[in-house]
Write a protein that holds these residues in place. Structure first.
Motif, PDB file in Angstrom:
ATOM      1  N   GLN A 147      48.901  26.943  51.882  1.00  0.00           N
ATOM      2  CA  GLN A 147      49.480  28.168  52.429  1.00  0.00           C
ATOM      3  C   GLN A 147      49.204  28.296  53.928  1.00  0.00           C
ATOM      4  N   ASP A 148      49.998  29.142  54.570  1.00  0.00           N
ATOM      5  CA  ASP A 148      49.854  29.456  55.998  1.00  0.00           C
ATOM      6  C   ASP A 148      50.071  28.247  56.897  1.00  0.00           C
ATOM      7  N   GLN A 149      50.914  27.320  56.453  1.00  0.00           N
ATOM      8  CA  GLN A 149      51.237  26.153  57.266  1.00  0.00           C
ATOM      9  C   GLN A 149      52.745  26.042  57.522  1.00  0.00           C
ATOM     10  N   GLY A 150      53.504  27.043  57.075  1.00  0.00           N
ATOM     11  CA  GLY A 150      54.953  27.027  57.276  1.00  0.00           C
ATOM     12  C   GLY A 150      55.705  26.130  56.301  1.00  0.00           C
ATOM     13  N   LEU A 151      55.030  25.694  55.255  1.00  0.00           N
ATOM     14  CA  LEU A 151      55.660  24.760  54.325  1.00  0.00           C
ATOM     15  C   LEU A 151      56.758  25.414  53.490  1.00  0.00           C
ATOM     16  N   VAL A 162      68.347  28.143  39.257  1.00  0.00           N
ATOM     17  CA  VAL A 162      69.206  27.942  38.095  1.00  0.00           C
ATOM     18  C   VAL A 162      70.626  27.816  38.624  1.00  0.00           C
ATOM     19  N   ASP A 163      71.277  26.715  38.292  1.00  0.00           N
ATOM     20  CA  ASP A 163      72.662  26.533  38.698  1.00  0.00           C
ATOM     21  C   ASP A 163      73.595  27.192  37.702  1.00  0.00           C
ATOM     22  N   MET A 164      74.553  27.926  38.251  1.00  0.00           N
ATOM     23  CA  MET A 164      75.617  28.515  37.464  1.00  0.00           C
ATOM     24  C   MET A 164      76.908  27.866  37.955  1.00  0.00           C
ATOM     25  N   THR A 165      78.039  28.325  37.571  1.00  0.00           N
ATOM     26  CA  THR A 165      79.287  27.644  37.884  1.00  0.00           C
ATOM     27  C   THR A 165      79.421  27.290  39.368  1.00  0.00           C
ATOM     28  N   GLU A 166      79.409  28.266  40.237  1.00  0.00           N
ATOM     29  CA  GLU A 166      79.578  28.012  41.665  1.00  0.00           C
ATOM     30  C   GLU A 166      78.428  28.563  42.492  1.00  0.00           C
ATOM     31  N   THR A 167      77.369  28.992  41.823  1.00  0.00           N
ATOM     32  CA  THR A 167      76.234  29.562  42.537  1.00  0.00           C
ATOM     33  C   THR A 167      74.917  28.949  42.071  1.00  0.00           C
ATOM     34  N   ARG A 168      73.934  29.061  42.924  1.00  0.00           N
ATOM     35  CA  ARG A 168      72.574  28.621  42.612  1.00  0.00           C
ATOM     36  C   ARG A 168      71.684  29.849  42.808  1.00  0.00           C
ATOM     37  N   ASN A 169      71.008  30.245  41.746  1.00  0.00           N
ATOM     38  CA  ASN A 169      70.117  31.404  41.799  1.00  0.00           C
ATOM     39  C   ASN A 169      68.697  30.908  42.076  1.00  0.00           C
ATOM     40  N   PHE A 170      68.183  31.216  43.263  1.00  0.00           N
ATOM     41  CA  PHE A 170      66.797  30.899  43.593  1.00  0.00           C
ATOM     42  C   PHE A 170      65.922  32.015  43.036  1.00  0.00           C
ATOM     43  N   SER A 171      65.073  31.673  42.067  1.00  0.00           N
ATOM     44  CA  SER A 171      64.327  32.698  41.346  1.00  0.00           C
ATOM     45  C   SER A 171      62.861  32.817  41.740  1.00  0.00           C
ATOM     46  N   HIS A 172      62.279  31.759  42.289  1.00  0.00           N
ATOM     47  CA  HIS A 172      60.822  31.794  42.490  1.00  0.00           C
ATOM     48  C   HIS A 172      60.428  30.699  43.481  1.00  0.00           C
ATOM     49  N   THR A 173      59.547  31.039  44.408  1.00  0.00           N
ATOM     50  CA  THR A 173      58.997  30.055  45.346  1.00  0.00           C
ATOM     51  C   THR A 173      57.481  30.122  45.289  1.00  0.00           C
ATOM     52  N   VAL A 174      56.844  28.958  45.214  1.00  0.00           N
ATOM     53  CA  VAL A 174      55.383  28.885  45.115  1.00  0.00           C
ATOM     54  C   VAL A 174      54.869  27.898  46.158  1.00  0.00           C
ATOM     55  N   THR A 175      53.826  28.310  46.870  1.00  0.00           N
ATOM     56  CA  THR A 175      53.056  27.391  47.707  1.00  0.00           C
ATOM     57  C   THR A 175      51.629  27.441  47.179  1.00  0.00           C
ATOM     58  N   TYR A 176      51.092  26.286  46.834  1.00  0.00           N
ATOM     59  CA  TYR A 176      49.732  26.248  46.306  1.00  0.00           C
ATOM     60  C   TYR A 176      48.733  26.665  47.383  1.00  0.00           C
ATOM     61  N   PRO A 177      47.653  27.353  46.977  1.00  0.00           N
ATOM     62  CA  PRO A 177      46.731  27.980  47.937  1.00  0.00           C
ATOM     63  C   PRO A 177      46.258  27.087  49.084  1.00  0.00           C
ATOM     64  N   ARG A 178      45.892  25.868  48.815  1.00  0.00           N
ATOM     65  CA  ARG A 178      45.346  25.047  49.902  1.00  0.00           C
ATOM     66  C   ARG A 178      46.402  24.622  50.923  1.00  0.00           C
TER      67      ARG A 178
END
Length: 92
Positions: free
Chosen positions: A47-51, A29-45
């Motif tokens: 995962q474990d590849q450094g993506l 979510v972008d705010m005035t001068e900051t970007r709040n990273f709230s959630h990261t998802v890697t789909y199961p198939r």
């Protein structure tokens, strides 16, 4: 197969594609001068590849070029920054 990285401004997320498949994404979510990273998802198939690491590195590099600071609400982003000191200056 090479990954394709994009910033999807409309969805407020960074995305990593393997071929035509969305493999991982990081919400923000972008705010005035900051970007709040709230959630990261890697789909199961994909995962474990450094993506997710590749995705967050890309997201932080783009954020830096855009002149924003970050709020690492997502634990994966916070842990990434903890282990990669070159990004600590981005934390608001």
């Amino acid at each position: 197969m090479a990954a394709r990285l994009v910033q999807n401004v409309e969805q407020e997320q960074f995305e990593l594609y393997v071929g035509d498949d969305l493999a991982a994404f990081a919400d923000y979510v972008d705010m005035t001068e900051t970007r709040n990273f709230s959630h990261t998802v890697t789909y199961p198939r994909f995962q474990d590849q450094g993506l997710a690491t590749e995705l967050i590195r890309y997201a932080l590099d783009v954020t830096r070029r855009q002149g924003l600071k970050i709020v690492p609400s997502c634990s994966f982003v916070a842990e990434f920054i903890e282990g990669h000191g070159e990004y600590r200056d981005l934390v608001a």
